[in-house]
Design a protein around this motif. Structure first.
Motif, PDB file in Angstrom:
ATOM      1  N   ARG A 285       0.710  -1.222  -0.180  1.00  0.00           N
ATOM      2  CA  ARG A 285      -0.380   0.120   0.349  1.00  0.00           C
ATOM      3  C   ARG A 285       0.976   1.285   0.009  1.00  0.00           C
ATOM      4  N   LYS A 286       0.228   2.130  -0.309  1.00  0.00           N
ATOM      5  CA  LYS A 286       1.019   3.716  -0.022  1.00  0.00           C
ATOM      6  C   LYS A 286       0.051   4.687   0.400  1.00  0.00           C
ATOM      7  N   HIS A 287       0.584   5.505   1.369  1.00  0.00           N
ATOM      8  CA  HIS A 287      -0.415   6.547   1.529  1.00  0.00           C
ATOM      9  C   HIS A 287      -0.855   7.380   0.647  1.00  0.00           C
ATOM     10  N   TYR A 288      -1.922   8.094   0.655  1.00  0.00           N
ATOM     11  CA  TYR A 288      -2.152   9.127  -1.002  1.00  0.00           C
ATOM     12  C   TYR A 288      -1.544  10.434  -0.606  1.00  0.00           C
ATOM     13  N   GLN A 289      -1.605  10.787   1.015  1.00  0.00           N
ATOM     14  CA  GLN A 289      -0.691  12.178   0.671  1.00  0.00           C
ATOM     15  C   GLN A 289       0.817  12.121   0.305  1.00  0.00           C
ATOM     16  N   TRP A 290       1.738  11.069  -0.202  1.00  0.00           N
ATOM     17  CA  TRP A 290       3.016  10.626  -0.589  1.00  0.00           C
ATOM     18  C   TRP A 290       2.758  10.932  -1.919  1.00  0.00           C
ATOM     19  N   TYR A 291       1.605  10.397  -2.810  1.00  0.00           N
ATOM     20  CA  TYR A 291       1.247   9.760  -3.672  1.00  0.00           C
ATOM     21  C   TYR A 291       1.166  11.111  -4.463  1.00  0.00           C
ATOM     22  N   TYR A 292      -0.073  12.273  -3.409  1.00  0.00           N
ATOM     23  CA  TYR A 292       0.096  13.888  -4.002  1.00  0.00           C
ATOM     24  C   TYR A 292       1.237  14.345  -4.187  1.00  0.00           C
ATOM     25  N   SER A 293       2.103  14.138  -3.645  1.00  0.00           N
ATOM     26  CA  SER A 293       3.595  14.645  -3.579  1.00  0.00           C
ATOM     27  C   SER A 293       4.263  13.885  -4.493  1.00  0.00           C
ATOM     28  N   GLY A 294       3.991  13.335  -5.193  1.00  0.00           N
ATOM     29  CA  GLY A 294       5.261  12.460  -6.158  1.00  0.00           C
ATOM     30  C   GLY A 294       4.748  13.272  -7.292  1.00  0.00           C
ATOM     31  N   PRO A 295       5.531  13.128  -8.669  1.00  0.00           N
ATOM     32  CA  PRO A 295       5.263  13.813  -9.885  1.00  0.00           C
ATOM     33  C   PRO A 295       4.331  13.665 -11.209  1.00  0.00           C
ATOM     34  N   SER A 296       3.998  12.213 -10.648  1.00  0.00           N
ATOM     35  CA  SER A 296       2.697  12.020 -11.597  1.00  0.00           C
ATOM     36  C   SER A 296       1.025  12.376 -11.465  1.00  0.00           C
ATOM     37  N   ALA A 297       0.967  12.428 -10.228  1.00  0.00           N
ATOM     38  CA  ALA A 297      -0.593  12.601  -9.794  1.00  0.00           C
ATOM     39  C   ALA A 297      -1.642  13.836 -10.810  1.00  0.00           C
ATOM     40  N   ASN A 298      -0.206  14.753 -10.729  1.00  0.00           N
ATOM     41  CA  ASN A 298      -1.050  15.753 -11.646  1.00  0.00           C
ATOM     42  C   ASN A 298      -2.108  15.410 -12.559  1.00  0.00           C
ATOM     43  N   ASP A 299      -0.909  14.759 -13.652  1.00  0.00           N
ATOM     44  CA  ASP A 299      -1.245  14.229 -15.026  1.00  0.00           C
ATOM     45  C   ASP A 299      -2.036  12.960 -14.966  1.00  0.00           C
ATOM     46  N   ASP A 300      -1.691  11.941 -13.697  1.00  0.00           N
ATOM     47  CA  ASP A 300      -2.943  10.884 -13.344  1.00  0.00           C
ATOM     48  C   ASP A 300      -4.432  11.615 -13.177  1.00  0.00           C
TER      49      ASP A 300
ATOM     50  N   GLY B 127      -5.079  22.423 -13.696  1.00  0.00           N
ATOM     51  CA  GLY B 127      -4.846  20.880 -13.753  1.00  0.00           C
ATOM     52  C   GLY B 127      -4.737  21.166 -11.689  1.00  0.00           C
ATOM     53  N   PHE B 128      -4.637  19.558 -11.466  1.00  0.00           N
ATOM     54  CA  PHE B 128      -4.260  19.725 -10.149  1.00  0.00           C
ATOM     55  C   PHE B 128      -2.259  20.803  -8.721  1.00  0.00           C
ATOM     56  N   GLN B 129      -1.998  20.929  -9.979  1.00  0.00           N
ATOM     57  CA  GLN B 129      -0.016  20.591  -9.381  1.00  0.00           C
ATOM     58  C   GLN B 129      -1.007  21.717  -8.231  1.00  0.00           C
ATOM     59  N   GLY B 130      -1.142  23.121  -8.776  1.00  0.00           N
ATOM     60  CA  GLY B 130      -1.505  24.364  -7.363  1.00  0.00           C
ATOM     61  C   GLY B 130      -1.484  23.510  -6.045  1.00  0.00           C
ATOM     62  N   GLY B 131      -2.553  22.706  -6.222  1.00  0.00           N
ATOM     63  CA  GLY B 131      -3.536  22.503  -4.932  1.00  0.00           C
ATOM     64  C   GLY B 131      -2.038  21.046  -4.064  1.00  0.00           C
ATOM     65  N   LEU B 132      -1.884  20.471  -4.646  1.00  0.00           N
ATOM     66  CA  LEU B 132      -1.016  19.638  -4.854  1.00  0.00           C
ATOM     67  C   LEU B 132       0.214  19.889  -3.820  1.00  0.00           C
ATOM     68  N   ASN B 133       0.685  21.189  -4.176  1.00  0.00           N
ATOM     69  CA  ASN B 133       1.610  21.481  -3.989  1.00  0.00           C
ATOM     70  C   ASN B 133       2.192  22.099  -2.424  1.00  0.00           C
ATOM     71  N   TRP B 134       0.277  21.600  -1.871  1.00  0.00           N
ATOM     72  CA  TRP B 134       0.219  22.476  -0.253  1.00  0.00           C
ATOM     73  C   TRP B 134       1.118  21.552   0.532  1.00  0.00           C
ATOM     74  N   TYR B 135       0.136  19.735  -0.575  1.00  0.00           N
ATOM     75  CA  TYR B 135       1.230  18.457   0.430  1.00  0.00           C
ATOM     76  C   TYR B 135       2.347  18.009   0.599  1.00  0.00           C
ATOM     77  N   ARG B 136       3.079  18.555  -0.256  1.00  0.00           N
ATOM     78  CA  ARG B 136       4.388  18.687  -0.549  1.00  0.00           C
ATOM     79  C   ARG B 136       5.123  19.162   0.719  1.00  0.00           C
ATOM     80  N   CYS B 137       4.323  20.217   0.950  1.00  0.00           N
ATOM     81  CA  CYS B 137       5.157  20.962   1.941  1.00  0.00           C
ATOM     82  C   CYS B 137       5.007  19.815   2.754  1.00  0.00           C
ATOM     83  N   GLY B 138       3.610  19.638   3.318  1.00  0.00           N
ATOM     84  CA  GLY B 138       3.571  18.368   3.922  1.00  0.00           C
ATOM     85  C   GLY B 138       3.416  17.387   4.682  1.00  0.00           C
ATOM     86  N   THR B 139       4.747  16.839   3.474  1.00  0.00           N
ATOM     87  CA  THR B 139       5.829  15.798   3.461  1.00  0.00           C
ATOM     88  C   THR B 139       6.785  15.651   3.368  1.00  0.00           C
ATOM     89  N   ASP B 140       7.246  17.142   3.214  1.00  0.00           N
ATOM     90  CA  ASP B 140       8.946  17.411   3.530  1.00  0.00           C
ATOM     91  C   ASP B 140       9.394  17.754   4.549  1.00  0.00           C
TER      92      ASP B 140
END
Length: 375
Positions: free
Chosen positions: A173-188, A278-291
């Motif tokens: 399994r994987k946690h969605y916030q780490w998935y959202y923090s990755g480079p593929s989530a927006n295009d997916d 796209g979703f990347q603007g919002g996904l960048n919030w998650y990247r701050c949370g997992t870093d």
């Protein structure tokens, strides 16, 4: 469009603006949402005597000025800067004090940080669907003892070790916030194979009270086994994208037709905007949370509490209340010293203000008039 003095031209929806000198309420949306998410409660709050303002937040919708690429400077998406966005907006609107800042989903911690950092401006706070457990703690007394952090934040070794251990489960399994923090989530998600509208329909459905699989309860500990009890939209199969994950719970045509809280016209507003941005603007919030580099900076406010009147609202079918073990109790007993009420609303899941808007508006007004009569 409002220049917020922090690099943004903020698109806002507002109600009650036609009568001067009204107390202001600011509504902060979450992911993947927009100011439009508050459409059903804005008029009831305005009719009760408030000037109600809902912006598209940084990286969302028609608000411009934010760099939203994957390689954007993530410092722009940290909580202190998101507070600057809100503070600049209310100042531009001519307010030195706001009756309440109300946030849902990822907007909930933004509202909480507004309350914690600038209690002189925000007179009360309502957190919705995402509990706020307080700032990350400094390691205490390590000069003498092998002390650990007092509170488990999302980038602490305990939580990150539990997330890493998800990969060893069967199936992995994987946690969605780490998935959202990755480079593929927006295009997916932007290019979901079922189409963007169908993806969003399934995503909103599976996290709502309409999906019968939602039976939230507190998790016993921070461990991979306990996190794996969360629904697949939070703890995903390791090889799955989010569109693949929610496609398994796509509502039927009959269920879609019966969904009064999210009509096809409503869905089209979201789909049109996210197709454009796209979703990347919002996904960048998650990247701050997992870093940990960005969460470590928040320790500047370690041990600080929210001392203005506060309350929490969520749906009884919302797993968001319990997705991070211990946060709900920490919010009520530690992070908020002037905590007034918890409202868990029947017939609502994660999108509580859209699913049960009348009840949500009533609970907010009860809080502002009876529990926290600050104006």
């Amino acid at each position: 469009m409002i220049d917020n003095g922090n690099g943004l031209s903020m698109h806002i929806l507002e109600a009650g603006f036609d009568i001067p000198d009204r107390p202001c309420i600011v509504l902060l949306h979450g992911f993947p949402e927009l100011a439009y998410s508050w459409r059903k409660i804005m008029l009831p709050l305005a009719e009760a005597g408030f000037h109600v303002v809902a912006p598209d937040q940084r990286g969302y919708g028609r608000t411009t000025g934010a760099a939203t690429a994957f390689d954007a400077d993530l410092n722009d998406f940290t909580f202190p800067n998101l507070v600057r966005d809100v503070l600049g907006l209310v100042s531009a609107l001519g307010y030195r004090r706001v009756a309440s800042v109300i946030g849902h989903d990822f907007g909930s911690p933004v509202a909480a940080w507004c309350a914690l950092i600038r209690p002189d401006v925000f007179a009360s706070v309502v957190m919705m669907s995402a509990p706020f457990a307080g700032p990350p703690a400094l390691a205490f007394n390590t000069a003498h003892d092998d002390a650990s952090l007092a509170r488990i934040d999302i980038t602490s070794s305990i939580f990150s070790d539990a997330v890493a251990a998800l990969a060893a489960l069967d199936p992995p399994r994987k946690h969605y916030q780490w998935y959202y923090s990755g480079p593929s989530a927006n295009d997916d998600m932007r290019h979901a194979p079922q189409g963007l509208g169908a993806f969003l329909r399934a995503y909103y459905h599976v996290k709502s009270a309409d999906w019968t699989g939602n039976h939230p309860h507190p998790l016993a500990s921070v461990s991979a086994d306990q996190l794996a009890l969360l629904p697949a939209y939070y703890v995903m199969n390791a090889d799955a994208t989010m569109p693949q994950t929610v496609a398994e719970s796509m509502p039927s045509a009959k269920e879609i037709a019966a969904c009064a809280w999210l009509t096809e016209q409503d869905l089209d507003v979201y789909a049109t905007e996210f197709e454009r941005t796209g979703f990347q603007g919002g996904l960048n919030w998650y990247r701050c949370g997992t870093d940990a580099r960005y969460t470590a900076a928040l320790r500047l406010w370690s041990e600080r509490t929210i001392d203005i009147p506060s309350c929490f609202i969520a749906g009884t079918s919302d797993w968001g209340v319990y997705q991070r073990p211990g946060d709900f109790d920490a919010m009520r007993m530690l992070a908020c010293t002037n905590y007034r009420a918890t409202h868990l609303i029947e017939g609502a899941g994660h999108w509580v203000q859209q699913e049960q808007p009348r009840t949500v508006a009533n609970r907010i007004l009860r809080f502002l008039r009876q529990d926290a009569p600050v104006f």
